[in-house]
Design a protein around this motif. Structure first.
Motif, mmCIF file in Angstrom:
data_model
loop_
_atom_site.group_PDB
_atom_site.id
_atom_site.type_symbol
_atom_site.label_atom_id
_atom_site.label_comp_id
_atom_site.label_asym_id
_atom_site.label_seq_id
_atom_site.Cartn_x
_atom_site.Cartn_y
_atom_site.Cartn_z
ATOM 1 N N LEU A 21 -38.259 -16.922 31.456
ATOM 2 C CA LEU A 21 -37.369 -17.457 30.427
ATOM 3 C C LEU A 21 -35.979 -16.847 30.560
ATOM 4 O O LEU A 21 -34.967 -17.531 30.398
ATOM 5 C CB LEU A 21 -37.944 -17.159 29.044
ATOM 6 N N GLN A 22 -35.922 -15.567 30.880
ATOM 7 C CA GLN A 22 -34.637 -14.902 31.063
ATOM 8 C C GLN A 22 -33.854 -15.543 32.199
ATOM 9 O O GLN A 22 -32.642 -15.761 32.101
ATOM 10 C CB GLN A 22 -34.859 -13.412 31.331
ATOM 11 N N SER A 23 -34.550 -15.877 33.292
ATOM 12 C CA SER A 23 -33.893 -16.520 34.437
ATOM 13 C C SER A 23 -33.376 -17.902 34.061
ATOM 14 O O SER A 23 -32.301 -18.319 34.491
ATOM 15 C CB SER A 23 -34.871 -16.633 35.610
ATOM 16 N N LYS A 24 -34.154 -18.614 33.241
ATOM 17 C CA LYS A 24 -33.751 -19.954 32.811
ATOM 18 C C LYS A 24 -32.452 -19.901 32.010
ATOM 19 O O LYS A 24 -31.536 -20.690 32.220
ATOM 20 C CB LYS A 24 -34.868 -20.586 31.970
ATOM 21 N N PHE A 25 -32.354 -18.947 31.091
ATOM 22 C CA PHE A 25 -31.169 -18.850 30.245
ATOM 23 C C PHE A 25 -29.954 -18.307 30.996
ATOM 24 O O PHE A 25 -28.819 -18.594 30.629
ATOM 25 C CB PHE A 25 -31.462 -17.973 29.024
ATOM 26 N N SER A 26 -30.190 -17.516 32.028
ATOM 27 C CA SER A 26 -29.067 -16.933 32.769
ATOM 28 C C SER A 26 -28.587 -17.833 33.901
ATOM 29 O O SER A 26 -27.545 -17.566 34.505
ATOM 30 C CB SER A 26 -29.472 -15.568 33.342
ATOM 31 N N ASN A 27 -29.320 -18.910 34.178
ATOM 32 C CA ASN A 27 -28.941 -19.832 35.243
ATOM 33 C C ASN A 27 -27.753 -20.683 34.783
ATOM 34 O O ASN A 27 -27.868 -21.460 33.833
ATOM 35 C CB ASN A 27 -30.123 -20.736 35.591
ATOM 36 N N PRO A 28 -26.589 -20.561 35.434
ATOM 37 C CA PRO A 28 -25.401 -21.317 34.996
ATOM 38 C C PRO A 28 -25.561 -22.831 35.122
ATOM 39 O O PRO A 28 -24.822 -23.584 34.490
ATOM 40 C CB PRO A 28 -24.294 -20.793 35.924
ATOM 41 N N LYS A 29 -26.534 -23.285 35.918
ATOM 42 C CA LYS A 29 -26.752 -24.720 36.095
ATOM 43 C C LYS A 29 -27.722 -25.292 35.064
ATOM 44 O O LYS A 29 -27.861 -26.509 34.951
ATOM 45 C CB LYS A 29 -27.280 -24.997 37.504
ATOM 46 N N ALA A 30 -28.397 -24.416 34.324
ATOM 47 C CA ALA A 30 -29.364 -24.882 33.327
ATOM 48 C C ALA A 30 -28.641 -25.511 32.143
ATOM 49 O O ALA A 30 -27.572 -25.049 31.731
ATOM 50 C CB ALA A 30 -30.228 -23.719 32.855
ATOM 51 N N ILE A 31 -29.215 -26.575 31.598
ATOM 52 C CA ILE A 31 -28.652 -27.230 30.415
ATOM 53 C C ILE A 31 -29.582 -26.979 29.234
ATOM 54 O O ILE A 31 -30.683 -27.523 29.172
ATOM 55 C CB ILE A 31 -28.468 -28.742 30.645
ATOM 56 N N ILE A 32 -29.143 -26.115 28.344
ATOM 57 C CA ILE A 32 -29.900 -25.802 27.132
ATOM 58 C C ILE A 32 -28.983 -26.108 25.954
ATOM 59 O O ILE A 32 -28.090 -25.322 25.617
ATOM 60 C CB ILE A 32 -30.349 -24.329 27.117
ATOM 61 N N LYS A 33 -29.168 -27.275 25.364
ATOM 62 C CA LYS A 33 -28.266 -27.724 24.309
ATOM 63 C C LYS A 33 -28.426 -26.874 23.050
ATOM 64 O O LYS A 33 -29.532 -26.696 22.553
ATOM 65 C CB LYS A 33 -28.520 -29.199 23.994
ATOM 66 N N CYS A 34 -27.297 -26.357 22.577
ATOM 67 C CA CYS A 34 -27.288 -25.516 21.375
ATOM 68 C C CYS A 34 -26.244 -26.055 20.400
ATOM 69 O O CYS A 34 -25.129 -26.396 20.801
ATOM 70 C CB CYS A 34 -26.952 -24.069 21.733
ATOM 71 N N LEU A 35 -26.624 -26.123 19.137
ATOM 72 C CA LEU A 35 -25.732 -26.641 18.101
ATOM 73 C C LEU A 35 -25.218 -25.488 17.242
ATOM 74 O O LEU A 35 -25.998 -24.633 16.807
ATOM 75 C CB LEU A 35 -26.473 -27.651 17.224
ATOM 76 N N PHE A 36 -23.898 -25.483 17.008
ATOM 77 C CA PHE A 36 -23.266 -24.433 16.216
ATOM 78 C C PHE A 36 -22.476 -25.042 15.062
ATOM 79 O O PHE A 36 -21.866 -26.099 15.200
ATOM 80 C CB PHE A 36 -22.313 -23.603 17.086
ATOM 81 N N HIS A 37 -22.489 -24.345 13.936
ATOM 82 C CA HIS A 37 -21.706 -24.732 12.766
ATOM 83 C C HIS A 37 -20.581 -23.707 12.631
ATOM 84 O O HIS A 37 -20.832 -22.512 12.453
ATOM 85 C CB HIS A 37 -22.600 -24.724 11.524
ATOM 86 N N VAL A 38 -19.346 -24.186 12.736
ATOM 87 C CA VAL A 38 -18.187 -23.293 12.717
ATOM 88 C C VAL A 38 -17.305 -23.613 11.517
ATOM 89 O O VAL A 38 -16.937 -24.774 11.293
ATOM 90 C CB VAL A 38 -17.355 -23.437 14.013
ATOM 91 N N LYS A 39 -16.971 -22.584 10.747
ATOM 92 C CA LYS A 39 -16.026 -22.744 9.635
ATOM 93 C C LYS A 39 -14.744 -22.010 9.986
ATOM 94 O O LYS A 39 -14.762 -20.834 10.361
ATOM 95 C CB LYS A 39 -16.608 -22.191 8.335
ATOM 96 N N LEU A 40 -13.614 -22.724 9.855
ATOM 97 C CA LEU A 40 -12.314 -22.190 10.251
ATOM 98 C C LEU A 40 -11.475 -21.788 9.043
ATOM 99 O O LEU A 40 -11.812 -22.106 7.900
ATOM 100 C CB LEU A 40 -11.565 -23.237 11.082
ATOM 101 N N ASP A 41 -10.359 -21.115 9.321
ATOM 102 C CA ASP A 41 -9.486 -20.658 8.242
ATOM 103 C C ASP A 41 -8.617 -21.776 7.680
ATOM 104 O O ASP A 41 -7.992 -21.619 6.628
ATOM 105 C CB ASP A 41 -8.598 -19.506 8.730
ATOM 106 N N ARG A 42 -8.612 -22.934 8.365
ATOM 107 C CA ARG A 42 -7.840 -24.084 7.887
ATOM 108 C C ARG A 42 -8.377 -25.339 8.571
ATOM 109 O O ARG A 42 -9.132 -25.236 9.552
ATOM 110 C CB ARG A 42 -6.349 -23.902 8.179
#
Length: 242
Positions: free
Chosen positions: A126-147
């Protein structure tokens, strides 16, 4: 190698070493080939050798003991560190004090100022999978900004922003419904919180909060803030298929 053990209880030496959390199977093969591994007092350089749990397997002179694979999903609160070395305060280490962290790795670069899903494991595959720059692991982030995020900056993030001479696009971006356009949802093809920070530093916005909502098929469903769980067999299978 112990000879009186049934074949069903024998496993390949490289897998035996890998299951201890020392290194991956491929790395174990390299260490075996250069004479860093001994079995029952004898240096082994032959590939494919099988051993049992009763054999005395040593790596650089230290005994090797297989570990049970651990897959932990944490809903990290803001202000908590992943490692105790990040300074004083509450730490994920304390939350998971029952586990040994000598071989457990966290995936992603969560800092104290971010929150949300955090995956930890001692599985080198699993560590190799996440460290592989060619792997596509879609991650969703919620970002709140100052404006509010200006439309032109929204388009820049969507079409590509030049960071250190490299044009980088965000695969999916949207304003959070009901917000004053100061909150956005970002989907990346990797768990890279620092990349998100770099985007908004470049556009001269300050991030008020940054939360990881999903990691591949993993979500925060039934996982309150500050709690953790073991991955189910289905979740692990889905993750390994990425």
């Amino acid at each position: 190698m112990t000879e009186n053990k049934s074949k069903s209880k024998l496993i390949r030496l490289n897998k035996f070493i890998s299951s201890s959390g020392i290194c991956s199977r491929r790395e174990a093969d390299l260490h075996i080939s250069i004479g860093n591994v001994s079995v029952n007092g004898k240096i082994v350089t032959k590939m494919g050798l099988k051993v049992s749990i009763d054999d005395d397997v040593r790596f650089d002179g230290s005994i090797v003991r297989p570990q049970k694979k651990i897959y932990i999903l944490v809903n990290k609160p803001k202000g908590w560190s992943v490692r105790s070395s990040e300074g004083r305060g509450r730490s994920i280490l304390k939350l998971l004090s029952k586990f040994s962290f000598s071989n457990i790795e966290s995936y992603g670069n969560h800092g104290r100022d971010s929150s949300g899903l955090l995956l930890l494991s001692n599985d080198h595959i699993l560590q190799s999978k996440f460290s592989n720059p060619k792997a596509i692991i879609k991650c969703l982030f919620h970002v709140k900004l100052d404006r509010p995020l200006k439309p032109k900056h929204f388009d820049e993030l969507s079409n590509g922003l030049n960071l250190k001479g490299q044009l980088i696009k965000i695969p999916e971006i949207s304003y959070v419904e009901g917000s004053k356009k100061d909150e956005v949802g970002l989907q990346l093809n990797s768990f890279d919180i620092q990349l998100i920070k770099n985007f908004f530093i470049e556009l001269k916005y300050k991030i008020r909060s940054l939360d990881c909502v999903t990691i591949g098929p993993l979500t925060k469903k039934d996982l309150p803030r500050g709690k953790w769980k073991h991955l189910s067999k289905i979740e692990l299978s889905q993750l390994m298929m990425l």
